[in-house]
Design a protein around this motif. Sequence first.
Motif, PDB file in Angstrom:
ATOM      1  N   ARG A   1      33.781 -19.360 -53.379  1.00 15.50           N
ATOM      2  CA  ARG A   1      32.432 -18.991 -52.933  1.00 15.50           C
ATOM      3  C   ARG A   1      32.095 -17.509 -53.057  1.00 15.50           C
ATOM      4  NH1 ARG A   1      30.149 -23.553 -53.641  1.00 15.50           N
ATOM      5  NH2 ARG A   1      30.897 -25.202 -52.293  1.00 15.50           N
ATOM      6  N   PHE A   2      33.107 -16.642 -53.124  1.00 11.67           N
ATOM      7  CA  PHE A   2      32.837 -15.201 -53.162  1.00 11.67           C
ATOM      8  C   PHE A   2      33.419 -14.510 -54.396  1.00 11.67           C
ATOM      9  CE2 PHE A   2      32.499 -16.432 -48.717  1.00 11.67           C
ATOM     10  CZ  PHE A   2      31.236 -15.938 -48.423  1.00 11.67           C
ATOM     11  N   GLU A   3      34.725 -14.628 -54.594  1.00 15.57           N
ATOM     12  CA  GLU A   3      35.370 -13.873 -55.666  1.00 15.57           C
ATOM     13  C   GLU A   3      34.928 -14.345 -57.058  1.00 15.57           C
ATOM     14  OE1 GLU A   3      39.736 -13.146 -54.760  1.00 15.57           O
ATOM     15  OE2 GLU A   3      39.140 -14.466 -53.103  1.00 15.57           O
ATOM     16  N   PHE A   4      35.037 -15.630 -57.313  1.00 16.96           N
ATOM     17  CA  PHE A   4      34.678 -16.173 -58.624  1.00 16.96           C
ATOM     18  C   PHE A   4      33.198 -15.931 -58.944  1.00 16.96           C
ATOM     19  CE2 PHE A   4      33.930 -20.081 -61.359  1.00 16.96           C
ATOM     20  CZ  PHE A   4      34.501 -19.543 -62.501  1.00 16.96           C
TER      21      PHE A   4
ATOM     22  N   GLY B   1      28.962 -12.900 -61.820  1.00 21.44           N
ATOM     23  CA  GLY B   1      27.806 -12.023 -61.717  1.00 21.44           C
ATOM     24  C   GLY B   1      28.012 -10.677 -62.407  1.00 21.44           C
ATOM     25  N   MET B   2      29.261 -10.318 -62.601  1.00 18.43           N
ATOM     26  CA  MET B   2      29.583  -9.062 -63.280  1.00 18.43           C
ATOM     27  C   MET B   2      29.839  -9.268 -64.778  1.00 18.43           C
ATOM     28  SD  MET B   2      31.994  -7.312 -60.384  1.00 18.43           S
ATOM     29  CE  MET B   2      31.714  -5.559 -60.656  1.00 18.43           C
ATOM     30  N   GLY B   3      29.620 -10.502 -65.244  1.00 17.79           N
ATOM     31  CA  GLY B   3      29.721 -10.758 -66.687  1.00 17.79           C
ATOM     32  C   GLY B   3      30.859 -11.643 -67.139  1.00 17.79           C
ATOM     33  N   LEU B   4      31.642 -12.206 -66.230  1.00 18.53           N
ATOM     34  CA  LEU B   4      32.740 -13.084 -66.636  1.00 18.53           C
ATOM     35  C   LEU B   4      32.188 -14.346 -67.293  1.00 18.53           C
ATOM     36  CD1 LEU B   4      35.743 -13.949 -66.711  1.00 18.53           C
ATOM     37  CD2 LEU B   4      35.414 -14.885 -64.415  1.00 18.53           C
TER      38      LEU B   4
ATOM     39  N   GLY C   1      42.882 -20.664 -59.140  1.00 18.98           N
ATOM     40  CA  GLY C   1      42.054 -19.864 -60.037  1.00 18.98           C
ATOM     41  C   GLY C   1      41.894 -20.525 -61.395  1.00 18.98           C
ATOM     42  N   ALA C   2      42.932 -21.226 -61.857  1.00 15.37           N
ATOM     43  CA  ALA C   2      42.862 -21.938 -63.137  1.00 15.37           C
ATOM     44  C   ALA C   2      41.777 -23.006 -63.097  1.00 15.37           C
ATOM     45  CB  ALA C   2      44.213 -22.563 -63.466  1.00 15.37           C
ATOM     46  N   LEU C   3      41.685 -23.726 -61.972  1.00 11.13           N
ATOM     47  CA  LEU C   3      40.629 -24.739 -61.837  1.00 11.13           C
ATOM     48  C   LEU C   3      39.253 -24.100 -61.983  1.00 11.13           C
ATOM     49  CD1 LEU C   3      41.884 -26.874 -58.803  1.00 11.13           C
ATOM     50  CD2 LEU C   3      41.668 -27.613 -61.176  1.00 11.13           C
ATOM     51  N   LEU C   4      39.063 -22.950 -61.351  1.00 14.15           N
ATOM     52  CA  LEU C   4      37.776 -22.261 -61.428  1.00 14.15           C
ATOM     53  C   LEU C   4      37.519 -21.746 -62.848  1.00 14.15           C
ATOM     54  CD1 LEU C   4      38.004 -20.204 -58.113  1.00 14.15           C
ATOM     55  CD2 LEU C   4      36.772 -22.356 -58.492  1.00 14.15           C
ATOM     56  N   LEU C   5      38.517 -21.089 -63.423  1.00 12.58           N
ATOM     57  CA  LEU C   5      38.336 -20.495 -64.748  1.00 12.58           C
ATOM     58  C   LEU C   5      38.164 -21.551 -65.840  1.00 12.58           C
ATOM     59  CD1 LEU C   5      40.882 -17.610 -64.222  1.00 12.58           C
ATOM     60  CD2 LEU C   5      38.398 -17.348 -64.507  1.00 12.58           C
ATOM     61  N   ARG C   6      38.722 -22.744 -65.665  1.00 15.94           N
ATOM     62  CA  ARG C   6      38.522 -23.838 -66.629  1.00 15.94           C
ATOM     63  C   ARG C   6      37.062 -24.254 -66.697  1.00 15.94           C
ATOM     64  NH1 ARG C   6      40.581 -24.730 -70.884  1.00 15.94           N
ATOM     65  NH2 ARG C   6      39.784 -26.824 -70.873  1.00 15.94           N
ATOM     66  N   GLU C   7      36.307 -24.043 -65.624  1.00 20.16           N
ATOM     67  CA  GLU C   7      34.873 -24.358 -65.632  1.00 20.16           C
ATOM     68  C   GLU C   7      34.128 -23.546 -66.688  1.00 20.16           C
ATOM     69  OE1 GLU C   7      33.299 -23.736 -61.690  1.00 20.16           O
ATOM     70  OE2 GLU C   7      34.746 -25.117 -60.786  1.00 20.16           O
ATOM     71  N   LEU C   8      34.707 -22.430 -67.108  1.00 23.00           N
ATOM     72  CA  LEU C   8      34.083 -21.556 -68.100  1.00 23.00           C
ATOM     73  C   LEU C   8      34.342 -22.007 -69.536  1.00 23.00           C
ATOM     74  CD1 LEU C   8      35.002 -18.105 -66.476  1.00 23.00           C
ATOM     75  CD2 LEU C   8      32.852 -19.385 -66.257  1.00 23.00           C
TER      76      LEU C   8
ATOM     77  N   GLY D   1      37.137  -4.901 -77.175  1.00 13.58           N
ATOM     78  CA  GLY D   1      35.967  -5.510 -76.546  1.00 13.58           C
ATOM     79  C   GLY D   1      36.328  -6.472 -75.431  1.00 13.58           C
ATOM     80  N   GLY D   2      37.633  -6.668 -75.217  1.00 14.03           N
ATOM     81  CA  GLY D   2      38.087  -7.572 -74.163  1.00 14.03           C
ATOM     82  C   GLY D   2      37.812  -7.001 -72.779  1.00 14.03           C
ATOM     83  N   SER D   3      37.799  -7.896 -71.796  1.00 14.46           N
ATOM     84  CA  SER D   3      37.404  -7.514 -70.434  1.00 14.46           C
ATOM     85  C   SER D   3      38.496  -7.768 -69.403  1.00 14.46           C
ATOM     86  CB  SER D   3      36.162  -8.303 -70.010  1.00 14.46           C
ATOM     87  OG  SER D   3      35.084  -8.033 -70.869  1.00 14.46           O
ATOM     88  N   LEU D   4      38.514  -6.884 -68.426  1.00 13.28           N
ATOM     89  CA  LEU D   4      39.368  -7.016 -67.251  1.00 13.28           C
ATOM     90  C   LEU D   4      38.466  -7.235 -66.052  1.00 13.28           C
ATOM     91  CD1 LEU D   4      42.090  -6.598 -65.627  1.00 13.28           C
ATOM     92  CD2 LEU D   4      41.456  -4.166 -65.552  1.00 13.28           C
ATOM     93  N   PHE D   5      38.690  -8.315 -65.323  1.00 10.71           N
ATOM     94  CA  PHE D   5      37.985  -8.583 -64.073  1.00 10.71           C
ATOM     95  C   PHE D   5      39.018  -8.528 -62.961  1.00 10.71           C
ATOM     96  CE2 PHE D   5      35.256 -10.231 -67.307  1.00 10.71           C
ATOM     97  CZ  PHE D   5      33.990  -9.861 -66.868  1.00 10.71           C
ATOM     98  N   LEU D   6      38.807  -7.611 -62.058  1.00 14.50           N
ATOM     99  CA  LEU D   6      39.825  -7.276 -61.068  1.00 14.50           C
ATOM    100  C   LEU D   6      39.193  -7.121 -59.693  1.00 14.50           C
ATOM    101  CD1 LEU D   6      42.727  -6.023 -60.418  1.00 14.50           C
ATOM    102  CD2 LEU D   6      41.732  -3.862 -61.105  1.00 14.50           C
TER     103      LEU D   6
END
Length: 192
Positions: A22-25, A30-33, A50-57, A130-135
Amino acid sequence: MELSVREFRAMNNSFRRFLQRRFEFPRFKGMGLTGKGKRILEIGCGSGYGALLLRELEPAWYAGIDIMPEQIDLAIRREVPGCSFMTMDAADLSYFADGSVDTVVVFGILHHIPEWRKVLKESWRVLDKGGSLFLEEPDGRLISVWDMVFKWGHPVRGFTLAELEKEIIRAGFVIKKKKRLLGFGTYAAVKE
């Protein structure tokens, strides 16, 4: 560093999953992930939530690493399609070739790694141009309070968010977006 028994329990409960979903993902998104067709590496994947969430992408592939075999066992048991999990020290990502990843995601575990500066450098190395780090990370002062209250026993001295930002830049990244809220910093940085 491995989690203490108390923190292991705290990081593997429904409240932690609620915060992540609800917050982190959403903040990362919202920051471009984005993820469609991308190669995503999650550092400190824990139980695989986190894998479950990131698989949605809809990434091309996802790899999650964690230093704790117990966490990797939990992640594997989730049976997340298209995801691989490995026990690995994030300060040594030599398994991954230079430029082999599009996105590195860290859901607030960097403060557990004594060689956290190396993690940032290794993240930069494995990212393609051009790769991104989301931290996302809590300020070290907040961790000190948690340790007093919850007795989690972080043996590593926490770092301030200002120190973290300097090290992100020193590793070679350009911070594109940052948000600070209630002692937490969330960053979107790019390898230009």
